[in-house]
Design a protein around this motif. Structure first.
Motif, short mmCIF file in Angstrom:
data_model
loop_
_atom_site.label_atom_id
_atom_site.label_comp_id
_atom_site.label_asym_id
_atom_site.label_seq_id
_atom_site.Cartn_x
_atom_site.Cartn_y
_atom_site.Cartn_z
N PHE A 123 0.83 -1.21 0.00
CA PHE A 123 0.00 0.00 0.00
C PHE A 123 0.86 1.25 0.00
CE2 PHE A 123 -1.99 3.47 2.37
CZ PHE A 123 -3.16 3.65 1.65
N TRP A 124 1.84 1.30 0.92
CA TRP A 124 2.66 2.50 1.05
C TRP A 124 3.65 2.65 -0.10
CZ3 TRP A 124 1.10 5.90 4.47
CH2 TRP A 124 0.35 5.46 5.57
N LYS A 125 4.14 1.53 -0.60
CA LYS A 125 5.19 1.58 -1.62
C LYS A 125 4.65 1.87 -3.02
CE LYS A 125 9.02 -1.11 -3.51
NZ LYS A 125 9.74 -2.41 -3.46
N PRO A 148 0.72 5.68 -3.71
CA PRO A 148 1.34 6.72 -4.56
C PRO A 148 0.83 6.68 -6.00
CG PRO A 148 3.00 5.64 -3.23
CD PRO A 148 1.75 4.84 -3.06
N THR A 149 0.59 5.47 -6.53
CA THR A 149 0.06 5.37 -7.89
C THR A 149 -1.34 5.98 -7.97
OG1 THR A 149 1.32 3.34 -8.28
CG2 THR A 149 -0.54 3.77 -9.74
N LEU A 150 -2.16 5.71 -6.96
CA LEU A 150 -3.49 6.28 -6.90
C LEU A 150 -3.45 7.80 -6.77
CD1 LEU A 150 -6.66 5.92 -6.34
CD2 LEU A 150 -6.02 5.96 -3.92
N PHE A 151 -2.56 8.29 -5.90
CA PHE A 151 -2.57 9.71 -5.56
C PHE A 151 -2.15 10.59 -6.72
CE2 PHE A 151 -1.11 13.59 -3.30
CZ PHE A 151 -2.29 13.86 -2.62
N TYR A 182 7.30 11.22 -6.07
CA TYR A 182 7.25 9.76 -6.18
C TYR A 182 6.04 9.27 -6.98
CZ TYR A 182 7.51 4.85 -4.64
OH TYR A 182 7.58 3.49 -4.59
N PRO A 183 4.83 9.81 -6.75
CA PRO A 183 3.70 9.39 -7.60
C PRO A 183 3.94 9.66 -9.08
CG PRO A 183 2.88 10.48 -5.64
CD PRO A 183 4.37 10.67 -5.65
N LYS A 184 4.59 10.78 -9.40
CA LYS A 184 4.90 11.07 -10.81
C LYS A 184 5.89 10.07 -11.37
CE LYS A 184 3.97 16.06 -10.91
NZ LYS A 184 4.55 17.41 -11.14
N GLN A 185 6.87 9.69 -10.56
CA GLN A 185 7.86 8.71 -11.01
C GLN A 185 7.20 7.37 -11.31
OE1 GLN A 185 10.72 8.67 -7.80
NE2 GLN A 185 11.95 10.30 -8.71
#
Length: 321
Positions: A84-86, A90-93, A309-312
């Motif tokens: 969830f955290w990894k 982040p993918t969702l956000f 991180y979400p953008k990456q």
């Protein structure tokens, strides 16, 4: 919506889903499950507005093929929390950066309004912060310790009280999204005005730097996650206001689910902010360089996890496609 427009709007998703089912492309099980939900929603929509059409037959076939693959092959990760955290959150956000920007801009605008009002209205600060707090701070300034308020309680009691209060404010910012986002924006307004008038109060007393290097030790994370909670409230509101091809009820459920995931993500940061305020901020004698390192490190942590991180992850997923 005309059938041709409906097909044109959603055909890329259907094609992606169909390719995944035929194993021409690989996508994560959670993404496959989300696509399946969309396909079934589209099928319901087609049955209602385009009964017995080719679109309905195609979607019905696609949904039938998908059912077994999703519910028989999807496996939960061994360590769901780490996943969830990894990656999951982040993918969702990444898809909610617009709501994050709106929450931030509203908060920042009213912080400026708060400072401007404090500069032009003598009693404004007292009306916002209260006479008790202002009088106590003035006494502390006269004693030569303007930040003494952070030393009045025991470390643990302060940590616990501040953490609980901050979580309460964040939950309100999220829950008030049910009022079409207006309640959430009001929380951003109130906290923005409070921050702006608070900082102007110390500026007026010639203590701006002293207040910044002390307060933002914990305030960097604290304020950031309150804004992120505002983002969660706007995500909830969008689920009500803009259902797209979903039914309004289904869109609302998805808004609640996504908003709750955002709220869960803030909990460790609220604990960190509470710890800093309870155990670190009180040490006003610390050198400026150490305070600056803590502030910049906190800001870097927030920006990395919620923005960079979400953008990456999104770019990486797009490249792999």
């Amino acid at each position: 919506m005309r059938e041709a427009a409906f097909v044109k709007q959603n055909k890329d998703k259907w094609s992606t889903f169909e390719n995944a089912l035929s194993k021409k492309t690989n996508i994560a099980p959670d993404v496959l499950s989300d696509l399946y939900i969309e396909i079934t929603d589209h099928l319901s929509y087609a049955k209602t507005f385009y009964p017995s059409s080719n679109t309905e037959f195609y979607l019905n076939s696609l949904a039938s093929k998908a059912h077994q693959k999703i519910y028989k092959t999807k496996r939960e990760p061994k360590n769901r929390i780490i996943s969830f955290w990894k990656s999951e959150f982040p993918t969702l956000f990444y898809h909610f950066h617009r709501e994050l920007l709106i929450a931030f801009l509203v908060f920042a605008f009213f912080a400026v309004v708060g400072a401007f009002s404090a500069a032009n209205e003598g009693d404004f600060v007292r009306s916002i912060l209260g006479d008790g707090y202002v009088n106590m701070t003035l006494e502390n300034i006269e004693k030569g310790d303007p930040m003494a308020v952070y030393k009045q309680m025991g470390e643990f009691n302060m940590f616990l009280g501040i953490t609980i209060n901050n979580i309460r404010v964040a939950l309100l910012a999220f829950a008030y999204g049910i009022f079409l986002g207006v309640g959430t924006l009001m929380i951003m307004l109130q906290n923005g005005i409070m921050l702006g008038s608070f900082q102007y109060f110390f500026y007026e007393k010639g203590l701006l730097w002293e207040s910044v290097r002390t307060i933002w030790i914990h305030g960097t994370i604290e304020i950031s996650v309150i804004v992120i909670a505002g983002c969660a409230g706007l995500v909830l509101a969008n689920g009500i206001l803009f259902p797209g091809t979903y039914t309004r009820l289904e869109s609302f459920k998805r808004g609640v689910k996504n908003g709750l995931k955002i709220m869960v993500s803030t909990l460790p940061f609220f604990i960190i902010a509470g710890f800093l305020e309870g155990f670190v901020t009180r040490h006003t004698e610390m050198p400026d360089w150490l305070a600056i390192i803590i502030i910049l490190s906190s800001l870097a942590l927030i920006l990395f996890y919620y923005v960079i991180y979400p953008k990456q992850l999104y770019k990486k997923a797009s490249y792999e496609k």
